[in-house]
Design an enzyme around this catalytic site. Structure first.
Site, PDB file in Angstrom:
ATOM      1  N   HIS A  50      40.142 -45.149 -14.561  1.00 42.68           N
ATOM      2  CA  HIS A  50      40.184 -43.931 -13.754  1.00 42.68           C
ATOM      3  C   HIS A  50      39.807 -44.199 -12.299  1.00 42.68           C
ATOM      4  O   HIS A  50      39.352 -43.284 -11.615  1.00 42.68           O
ATOM      5  CB  HIS A  50      39.242 -42.878 -14.340  1.00 42.68           C
ATOM      6  CG  HIS A  50      39.698 -42.326 -15.658  1.00 42.68           C
ATOM      7  ND1 HIS A  50      40.897 -41.673 -15.824  1.00 42.68           N
ATOM      8  CD2 HIS A  50      39.103 -42.330 -16.879  1.00 42.68           C
ATOM      9  CE1 HIS A  50      41.032 -41.301 -17.092  1.00 42.68           C
ATOM     10  NE2 HIS A  50      39.960 -41.686 -17.753  1.00 42.68           N
ATOM     11  N   ARG A  75      35.716 -52.004 -17.348  1.00 44.98           N
ATOM     12  CA  ARG A  75      36.558 -51.241 -18.271  1.00 44.98           C
ATOM     13  C   ARG A  75      38.009 -51.456 -17.872  1.00 44.98           C
ATOM     14  O   ARG A  75      38.427 -51.088 -16.771  1.00 44.98           O
ATOM     15  CB  ARG A  75      36.226 -49.758 -18.257  1.00 44.98           C
ATOM     16  CG  ARG A  75      37.111 -48.989 -19.254  1.00 44.98           C
ATOM     17  CD  ARG A  75      36.618 -47.596 -19.558  1.00 44.98           C
ATOM     18  NE  ARG A  75      36.775 -46.689 -18.426  1.00 44.98           N
ATOM     19  CZ  ARG A  75      36.562 -45.364 -18.512  1.00 44.98           C
ATOM     20  NH1 ARG A  75      36.161 -44.831 -19.659  1.00 44.98           N
ATOM     21  NH2 ARG A  75      36.718 -44.596 -17.454  1.00 44.98           N
ATOM     22  N   ASP A  89      39.492 -63.912 -17.103  1.00 41.57           N
ATOM     23  CA  ASP A  89      39.632 -65.071 -16.227  1.00 41.57           C
ATOM     24  C   ASP A  89      39.044 -64.827 -14.842  1.00 41.57           C
ATOM     25  O   ASP A  89      38.676 -65.778 -14.143  1.00 41.57           O
ATOM     26  CB  ASP A  89      41.104 -65.483 -16.110  1.00 41.57           C
ATOM     27  CG  ASP A  89      41.587 -66.305 -17.296  1.00 41.57           C
ATOM     28  OD1 ASP A  89      40.750 -66.698 -18.128  1.00 41.57           O
ATOM     29  OD2 ASP A  89      42.805 -66.548 -17.396  1.00 41.57           O
ATOM     30  N   GLU A 154      37.136 -42.049 -28.322  1.00 47.79           N
ATOM     31  CA  GLU A 154      37.354 -40.841 -27.527  1.00 47.79           C
ATOM     32  C   GLU A 154      38.214 -39.811 -28.244  1.00 47.79           C
ATOM     33  O   GLU A 154      38.664 -38.848 -27.618  1.00 47.79           O
ATOM     34  CB  GLU A 154      38.011 -41.222 -26.199  1.00 47.79           C
ATOM     35  CG  GLU A 154      37.233 -42.270 -25.403  1.00 47.79           C
ATOM     36  CD  GLU A 154      37.927 -42.674 -24.135  1.00 47.79           C
ATOM     37  OE1 GLU A 154      37.799 -41.937 -23.145  1.00 47.79           O
ATOM     38  OE2 GLU A 154      38.611 -43.724 -24.138  1.00 47.79           O
ATOM     39  N   ASP A 180      36.864 -37.099 -23.012  1.00 50.75           N
ATOM     40  CA  ASP A 180      38.158 -37.106 -23.684  1.00 50.75           C
ATOM     41  C   ASP A 180      38.040 -36.580 -25.109  1.00 50.75           C
ATOM     42  O   ASP A 180      38.983 -35.973 -25.630  1.00 50.75           O
ATOM     43  CB  ASP A 180      38.755 -38.517 -23.669  1.00 50.75           C
ATOM     44  CG  ASP A 180      39.457 -38.822 -22.366  1.00 50.75           C
ATOM     45  OD1 ASP A 180      40.418 -38.105 -22.029  1.00 50.75           O
ATOM     46  OD2 ASP A 180      39.048 -39.764 -21.679  1.00 50.75           O
TER      47      ASP A 180
END
Length: 268
Positions: A50, A75, A89, A154, A180
């Site tokens: 988000h 996230r 990575d 969620e 959510d």
């Protein structure tokens, strides 16, 4: 000279004698990330779901927080193998994957974050910050020790499957997203509604029964402490954008008078 990596969120939770409190970094700014990292919070979440973040900005924020005693978590926007590989990575040692509702999804995430034979993470450590360009001795063999994987529940299906998701090999913990979840229940913007918090507690019960740490997003201080009493081991208790918005509104209100209506704010 071999380089030692920081401890993971999995290790920090195992060693902690109290819940760990975190701050959400959503602005995409390395400067703000560093300010949050130096605040005294236990962990920070660099968000790609988000927030206006790509690989380059996440890398800049990982650099910005690396000088502080704080545990960064990234996230990812989706549990997709290539994205997980790329973020690992970059040197992210802790990932959170949103919208995981089944143990099958959880297993796919866990496999994407680990090298074969258990997983299917692509091997590029010699070229990547993850192993500090092969300066971390034994990184490939000990890759799972350097990475912790958390998934986010969620949905109501996720709540129902909470224990099975938490028991998935390679999943180190579960984070519950009330916003959510509230939307999925037809209660958009009402994440502290009693029906929503009841489902959060149901997810808590499933995760703790599996012996894994459970976390939650809770910006309301009273709700946050209620979740702590109910077993939350790690929490997000504020976000950079929200702190800036509310702080600047308070400043304007003090000197000018604010037009903002407190009741109009929903979501996070």
């Amino acid at each position: 000279m071999p380089i030692r990596l920081s401890r993971t969120l999995r290790d920090a939770l195992a060693e902690a004698g109290r819940p760990l409190y975190g701050g959400w970094i959503t602005t995409g700014s390395p400067v703000v990330a560093e300010i949050m990292a130096g605040s005294g919070l236990d962990w920070v979440l660099i968000d790609m779901e988000h927030a206006p973040n790509g690989l380059e900005s996440v890398l800049a924020q990982l650099y910005a927080v690396s000088g502080y005693e704080v545990t960064p978590v990234v996230r990812v926007p989706i549990g997709e193998t290539v994205i997980i590989k790329q973020v690992l990575d970059l040197g992210a040692q802790n990932i959170l994957v949103p919208m995981v509702s089944t143990p099958e999804q959880a297993r796919a995430v866990a496999e994407a974050a680990q090298y074969p034979p258990f997983g299917r993470r692509g091997v590029g450590s010699a070229l990547a910050r993850s192993a500090r360009w092969n300066r971390v001795e034994g990184y490939l063999a000990d890759g799972a020790d350097h990475v912790s994987v958390f998934v986010q529940i969620e949905t109501l299906d996720g709540v129902a499957n909470a224990r099975a998701i938490a028991e998935t090999p390679g999943v180190d913990g579960v984070f519950v997203g009330p916003s959510d979840l509230a939307a999925a229940m037809g209660l958009l913007g009402m994440q502290t509604h009693p029906d929503v918090t009841a489902q959060v507690r149901r997810a808590f019960a499933g995760v703790t029964a599996a012996g894994k740490p459970v976390g939650v997003n809770a910006f309301d201080p009273n709700q946050a402490m209620a979740y702590v009493r109910e077993g939350a081991a790690f929490l997000l208790v504020g976000a950079d954008a929200a702190l800036l918005a509310r702080g600047s509104e308070a400043l304007a209100d003090r000197f000018i008078g604010s037009p903002h209506d407190e009741t109009s704010r929903g979501g996070y």
